[in-house]
Design an enzyme around this catalytic site. Structure first.
Site, mmCIF file in Angstrom:
data_model
loop_
_atom_site.group_PDB
_atom_site.id
_atom_site.type_symbol
_atom_site.label_atom_id
_atom_site.label_comp_id
_atom_site.label_asym_id
_atom_site.label_seq_id
_atom_site.Cartn_x
_atom_site.Cartn_y
_atom_site.Cartn_z
ATOM 1 N N ASP A 162 0.835 -1.095 -0.063
ATOM 2 C CA ASP A 162 -0.203 0.051 0.036
ATOM 3 C C ASP A 162 0.907 1.234 -0.049
ATOM 4 O OD1 ASP A 162 -3.306 0.532 1.016
ATOM 5 O OD2 ASP A 162 -1.814 2.089 1.147
ATOM 6 N N ASN A 191 -12.975 -3.407 2.588
ATOM 7 C CA ASN A 191 -13.758 -2.010 2.772
ATOM 8 C C ASN A 191 -14.890 -2.116 1.667
ATOM 9 O OD1 ASN A 191 -12.713 -1.005 5.071
ATOM 10 N ND2 ASN A 191 -11.091 -0.065 3.934
ATOM 11 N N GLY A 195 -15.595 3.347 3.945
ATOM 12 C CA GLY A 195 -14.269 4.001 3.609
ATOM 13 C C GLY A 195 -13.736 3.698 2.427
ATOM 14 N N GLN A 196 -14.344 2.886 1.652
ATOM 15 C CA GLN A 196 -13.698 2.465 0.075
ATOM 16 C C GLN A 196 -13.525 3.427 -0.618
ATOM 17 O OE1 GLN A 196 -16.086 -0.342 -2.028
ATOM 18 N NE2 GLN A 196 -14.296 -0.822 -3.302
ATOM 19 N N HIS A 250 -10.165 -5.038 -3.325
ATOM 20 C CA HIS A 250 -8.771 -5.414 -2.710
ATOM 21 C C HIS A 250 -8.956 -5.906 -1.498
ATOM 22 C CE1 HIS A 250 -10.309 -1.061 -2.528
ATOM 23 N NE2 HIS A 250 -9.242 -1.032 -1.032
ATOM 24 N N LEU A 251 -8.134 -6.843 -1.024
ATOM 25 C CA LEU A 251 -8.096 -7.142 0.295
ATOM 26 C C LEU A 251 -6.775 -6.543 1.121
ATOM 27 C CD1 LEU A 251 -9.713 -9.326 -0.742
ATOM 28 C CD2 LEU A 251 -8.547 -10.917 0.446
HETATM 29 P P1 AMP Z 1 -9.614 1.554 0.172
HETATM 30 O O1 AMP Z 1 -9.858 2.843 1.422
HETATM 31 O O2 AMP Z 1 -10.214 0.278 1.264
HETATM 32 O O3 AMP Z 1 -10.462 1.633 -0.779
HETATM 33 O O4 AMP Z 1 -8.356 1.369 0.165
HETATM 34 C C1 AMP Z 1 -7.368 2.094 -0.960
HETATM 35 C C2 AMP Z 1 -6.027 1.793 -0.860
HETATM 36 O O5 AMP Z 1 -5.377 1.676 -1.704
HETATM 37 C C3 AMP Z 1 -5.370 2.830 0.406
HETATM 38 O O6 AMP Z 1 -5.074 2.204 1.174
HETATM 39 C C4 AMP Z 1 -4.557 3.455 -0.378
HETATM 40 O O7 AMP Z 1 -3.340 4.010 0.383
HETATM 41 C C5 AMP Z 1 -4.192 2.435 -1.468
HETATM 42 N N1 AMP Z 1 -3.608 2.925 -2.937
HETATM 43 C C6 AMP Z 1 -4.321 3.812 -3.662
HETATM 44 N N2 AMP Z 1 -3.631 4.033 -4.826
HETATM 45 C C7 AMP Z 1 -2.450 3.294 -4.663
HETATM 46 C C8 AMP Z 1 -1.510 2.974 -5.508
HETATM 47 N N3 AMP Z 1 -1.208 3.771 -6.750
HETATM 48 N N4 AMP Z 1 -0.561 2.138 -4.910
HETATM 49 C C9 AMP Z 1 -0.497 1.517 -3.671
HETATM 50 N N5 AMP Z 1 -1.787 1.814 -3.116
HETATM 51 C C10 AMP Z 1 -2.593 2.452 -3.469
#
Ligand code: AMP
Length: 113
Positions: A30, A86, A92-93, A99-100
């Site tokens: 992440d 999420n 909070g998605q 994604h997990l």
């Molecule tokens: P969610 O809030 O569950 O949708 O999580 C999305 C996650 O994706 C967050 O923890 C972000 O930090 C992560 N994220 C977004 N863009 C990237 C990226 N380019 N590379 C790695 N992680 C990312």
């Protein structure tokens, strides 16, 4: 999906710190880690969220995703890890490709916020 950031990461069009990859599942770090180990596990097949994914998935496809998350969690920390998914605004998605999250390396509070 052409404008999906995680589809682009899977395709190698956007750089990511990859940890493991199969033909169908990618594990990468992440960008904004919430724990010493914070990995994301994504399927190649685009689905907006877990509900959409399982609605169209074979059981094997769901199993492969969780198996990859479990392997990544154990490798990151034999003393424990957490898998978080999420789904939707209330959870909070922010990225709408399933994604997990795999979190490890510190004590993880319960209940989560
Ligand atoms: P969610 O809030 O569950 O949708 O999580 C999305 C996650 O994706 C967050 O923890 C972000 O930090 C992560 N994220 C977004 N863009 C990237 C990226 N380019 N590379 C790695 N992680 C990312």
């Amino acid at each position: 999906m052409s404008d999906c950031i995680f589809c682009k990461i899977f395709a190698g069009e956007i750089p990511a710190k990859e940890v493991a990859r199969t033909d169908d599942v990618l594990v990468f770090r992440d960008l904004n880690p919430q724990a010493p180990h914070h990995l994301l596990v994504i399927p190649k097949r685009h689905a907006t969220d877990l509900g959409d994914f399982v609605a169209a998935a074979r059981a094997e496809e769901v199993g492969d995703l969780f198996a990859a998350a479990s392997r990544a969690g154990r490798a990151a920390s034999p003393s424990g890890y957490r898998i978080v998914v999420n789904e939707g605004v209330d959870a909070g998605q922010t990225v709408f490709h399933l994604h997990l999250h795999v979190l490890a390396g510190r004590n993880l509070d319960w209940p989560p916020g």
